[in-house]
Design a protein around this motif. Structure first.
Motif, PDB file in Angstrom:
ATOM      1  N   ALA A 147       6.677  -0.696   2.104  1.00  0.00           N
ATOM      2  CA  ALA A 147       7.788   0.271   2.678  1.00  0.00           C
ATOM      3  C   ALA A 147       9.047  -0.201   1.985  1.00  0.00           C
ATOM      4  N   LEU A 148       9.594  -1.193   1.623  1.00  0.00           N
ATOM      5  CA  LEU A 148      10.786  -1.870   1.133  1.00  0.00           C
ATOM      6  C   LEU A 148      10.836  -1.448  -0.272  1.00  0.00           C
ATOM      7  N   ASP A 191       8.982   1.133  -1.595  1.00  0.00           N
ATOM      8  CA  ASP A 191       8.788   2.756  -1.791  1.00  0.00           C
ATOM      9  C   ASP A 191      10.207   3.135  -1.391  1.00  0.00           C
ATOM     10  N   ASP A 192      11.156   2.500  -0.636  1.00  0.00           N
ATOM     11  CA  ASP A 192      12.319   3.085  -0.287  1.00  0.00           C
ATOM     12  C   ASP A 192      13.327   2.903  -1.480  1.00  0.00           C
ATOM     13  N   ALA A 193      13.203   1.714  -2.191  1.00  0.00           N
ATOM     14  CA  ALA A 193      14.014   1.232  -3.385  1.00  0.00           C
ATOM     15  C   ALA A 193      13.794   2.324  -4.505  1.00  0.00           C
ATOM     16  N   LEU A 194      12.432   2.494  -4.730  1.00  0.00           N
ATOM     17  CA  LEU A 194      11.781   3.195  -5.920  1.00  0.00           C
ATOM     18  C   LEU A 194      12.056   4.701  -5.726  1.00  0.00           C
ATOM     19  N   ALA A 195      12.215   5.254  -4.370  1.00  0.00           N
ATOM     20  CA  ALA A 195      12.627   6.584  -4.174  1.00  0.00           C
ATOM     21  C   ALA A 195      14.178   6.947  -4.377  1.00  0.00           C
ATOM     22  N   GLN A 196      14.940   5.784  -4.382  1.00  0.00           N
ATOM     23  CA  GLN A 196      16.363   5.851  -4.552  1.00  0.00           C
ATOM     24  C   GLN A 196      16.898   5.401  -6.076  1.00  0.00           C
ATOM     25  N   THR A 199       0.852 -17.117  -2.727  1.00  0.00           N
ATOM     26  CA  THR A 199      -0.220 -17.095  -2.281  1.00  0.00           C
ATOM     27  C   THR A 199      -0.201 -15.717  -1.096  1.00  0.00           C
ATOM     28  N   PRO A 200      -1.553 -15.812  -0.279  1.00  0.00           N
ATOM     29  CA  PRO A 200      -1.287 -14.569   0.652  1.00  0.00           C
ATOM     30  C   PRO A 200      -0.336 -14.593   1.838  1.00  0.00           C
ATOM     31  N   LEU A 201       0.061 -13.512   2.046  1.00  0.00           N
ATOM     32  CA  LEU A 201       1.292 -13.521   3.288  1.00  0.00           C
ATOM     33  C   LEU A 201       0.542 -13.709   4.488  1.00  0.00           C
ATOM     34  N   PRO A 202       1.188 -14.515   5.396  1.00  0.00           N
ATOM     35  CA  PRO A 202       0.689 -15.067   6.501  1.00  0.00           C
ATOM     36  C   PRO A 202       0.546 -14.120   7.726  1.00  0.00           C
ATOM     37  N   GLU A 203       1.258 -12.984   7.631  1.00  0.00           N
ATOM     38  CA  GLU A 203       1.234 -12.099   8.779  1.00  0.00           C
ATOM     39  C   GLU A 203       0.570 -10.928   8.686  1.00  0.00           C
ATOM     40  N   PRO A 204      -0.111 -10.300   9.724  1.00  0.00           N
ATOM     41  CA  PRO A 204      -0.556  -8.985   9.738  1.00  0.00           C
ATOM     42  C   PRO A 204       0.381  -7.838   9.550  1.00  0.00           C
ATOM     43  N   GLY A 205      -0.007  -6.997   8.659  1.00  0.00           N
ATOM     44  CA  GLY A 205       1.026  -5.794   8.154  1.00  0.00           C
ATOM     45  C   GLY A 205       2.148  -6.210   7.346  1.00  0.00           C
ATOM     46  N   LYS A 206       2.022  -7.516   6.775  1.00  0.00           N
ATOM     47  CA  LYS A 206       3.249  -7.879   6.148  1.00  0.00           C
ATOM     48  C   LYS A 206       3.170  -7.041   4.588  1.00  0.00           C
ATOM     49  N   LEU A 207       2.029  -6.782   4.280  1.00  0.00           N
ATOM     50  CA  LEU A 207       1.981  -6.195   2.923  1.00  0.00           C
ATOM     51  C   LEU A 207       2.533  -4.624   2.825  1.00  0.00           C
ATOM     52  N   ALA A 208       2.207  -3.993   4.219  1.00  0.00           N
ATOM     53  CA  ALA A 208       2.689  -2.742   4.365  1.00  0.00           C
ATOM     54  C   ALA A 208       4.099  -2.841   4.815  1.00  0.00           C
ATOM     55  N   GLN A 209       4.753  -3.870   5.077  1.00  0.00           N
ATOM     56  CA  GLN A 209       6.242  -4.034   5.293  1.00  0.00           C
ATOM     57  C   GLN A 209       6.902  -4.011   3.874  1.00  0.00           C
ATOM     58  N   MET A 210       6.321  -4.625   3.030  1.00  0.00           N
ATOM     59  CA  MET A 210       6.868  -5.064   1.570  1.00  0.00           C
ATOM     60  C   MET A 210       6.656  -3.701   0.664  1.00  0.00           C
ATOM     61  N   LEU A 255      16.587  -2.768   0.884  1.00  0.00           N
ATOM     62  CA  LEU A 255      16.539  -3.936   0.351  1.00  0.00           C
ATOM     63  C   LEU A 255      17.884  -4.531   0.067  1.00  0.00           C
ATOM     64  N   ALA A 256      18.849  -3.765   0.090  1.00  0.00           N
ATOM     65  CA  ALA A 256      20.197  -4.377  -0.045  1.00  0.00           C
ATOM     66  C   ALA A 256      20.876  -4.826   1.326  1.00  0.00           C
ATOM     67  N   HIS A 257      20.289  -4.632   2.458  1.00  0.00           N
ATOM     68  CA  HIS A 257      20.669  -4.987   3.977  1.00  0.00           C
ATOM     69  C   HIS A 257      19.412  -5.751   4.669  1.00  0.00           C
ATOM     70  N   GLU A 258      18.196  -5.437   4.422  1.00  0.00           N
ATOM     71  CA  GLU A 258      17.236  -5.895   5.307  1.00  0.00           C
ATOM     72  C   GLU A 258      16.647  -7.065   4.712  1.00  0.00           C
ATOM     73  N   GLU A 259      16.268  -8.361   5.475  1.00  0.00           N
ATOM     74  CA  GLU A 259      15.664  -9.487   4.736  1.00  0.00           C
ATOM     75  C   GLU A 259      14.169  -9.012   4.702  1.00  0.00           C
ATOM     76  N   GLN A 260      13.785  -9.351   3.428  1.00  0.00           N
ATOM     77  CA  GLN A 260      12.438  -9.018   3.190  1.00  0.00           C
ATOM     78  C   GLN A 260      11.438 -10.328   3.430  1.00  0.00           C
ATOM     79  N   PHE A 261      11.712 -11.399   3.665  1.00  0.00           N
ATOM     80  CA  PHE A 261      10.824 -12.419   3.681  1.00  0.00           C
ATOM     81  C   PHE A 261       9.472 -12.275   3.098  1.00  0.00           C
ATOM     82  N   GLY A 262       9.534 -11.804   1.870  1.00  0.00           N
ATOM     83  CA  GLY A 262       8.336 -11.683   0.968  1.00  0.00           C
ATOM     84  C   GLY A 262       8.563 -11.741  -0.342  1.00  0.00           C
TER      85      GLY A 262
END
Length: 166
Positions: free
Chosen positions: A96-97, A99-104, A83-94, A135-142
């Motif tokens: 970013a995580l 993009d970082d993983a894909l770049a590596q 279902t939808p994520l409940p926080e503003p900007g949460k989709l952008a946070q996901m 993603l190896a050390h930050e909690e994604q909560f998503g």
């Protein structure tokens, strides 16, 4: 095989560990439910999955099929799991995580994984997650299922010791 169901991490990035002798179908079912239930926004959600290298690709295939089958939509619609994520900007946070993983060098292993609009995101199965990735050390909560592989159990224990909660 012996199954350990819970380990208390007290604020840790909750890890699941899958050994080579595991029932991969049962593990995949439990991991998708545990990591992506409530969009992965539970404090008790699995935030990273460590899989022994010998079975990692086979488990990822099973996980990808299960993640792809999750229905995305509004909570009042029947059969919806994401279902939808409940926080503003949460989709952008996901994003970013991801993009970082894909770049590596990681890949999203389910069709459409990580795509979204406004506050709704199709869950993403990301593999292989390595030590340098957020993603190896930050909690994604998503709705991101992060999977890392290992050879020896000592590697997983060392990851936990290096964490701020180890």
């Amino acid at each position: 095989p012996i199954t350990l169901h819970k380990v208390l991490g007290l604020g840790a990035k909750n890890a699941a560990v899958v050994l080579a002798g595991a029932d991969l179908d049962a593990a995949a079912a439990a991991l998708v439910k545990g990591a992506l239930g409530f969009n992965g926004q539970r404090c008790t959600a699995e935030k990273i999955v460590f899989v022994q290298r010998a079975v990692a690709d086979a488990l990822v295939q099973r996980l990808a099929a299960r993640v792809a089958a999750l229905r995305v939509g509004m909570p009042w619609d029947d059969g919806v799991a994401i279902t939808p994520l409940p926080e503003p900007g949460k989709l952008a946070q996901m994003r970013a995580l991801l993009d970082d993983a894909l770049a590596q060098g990681a890949r999203v292993h389910n069709a459409g994984g990580g795509r979204g609009t406004h506050s709704l995101m199709r869950p993403a199965l990301v593999y292989p997650v390595t030590a340098g990735m957020r993603l190896a050390h930050e909690e994604q909560f998503g709705p991101i299922l992060a999977v890392a592989r290992f050879d020896e159990v000592a590697e997983v224990l060392q990851w936990q010791r290096r964490s701020p909660y180890g």
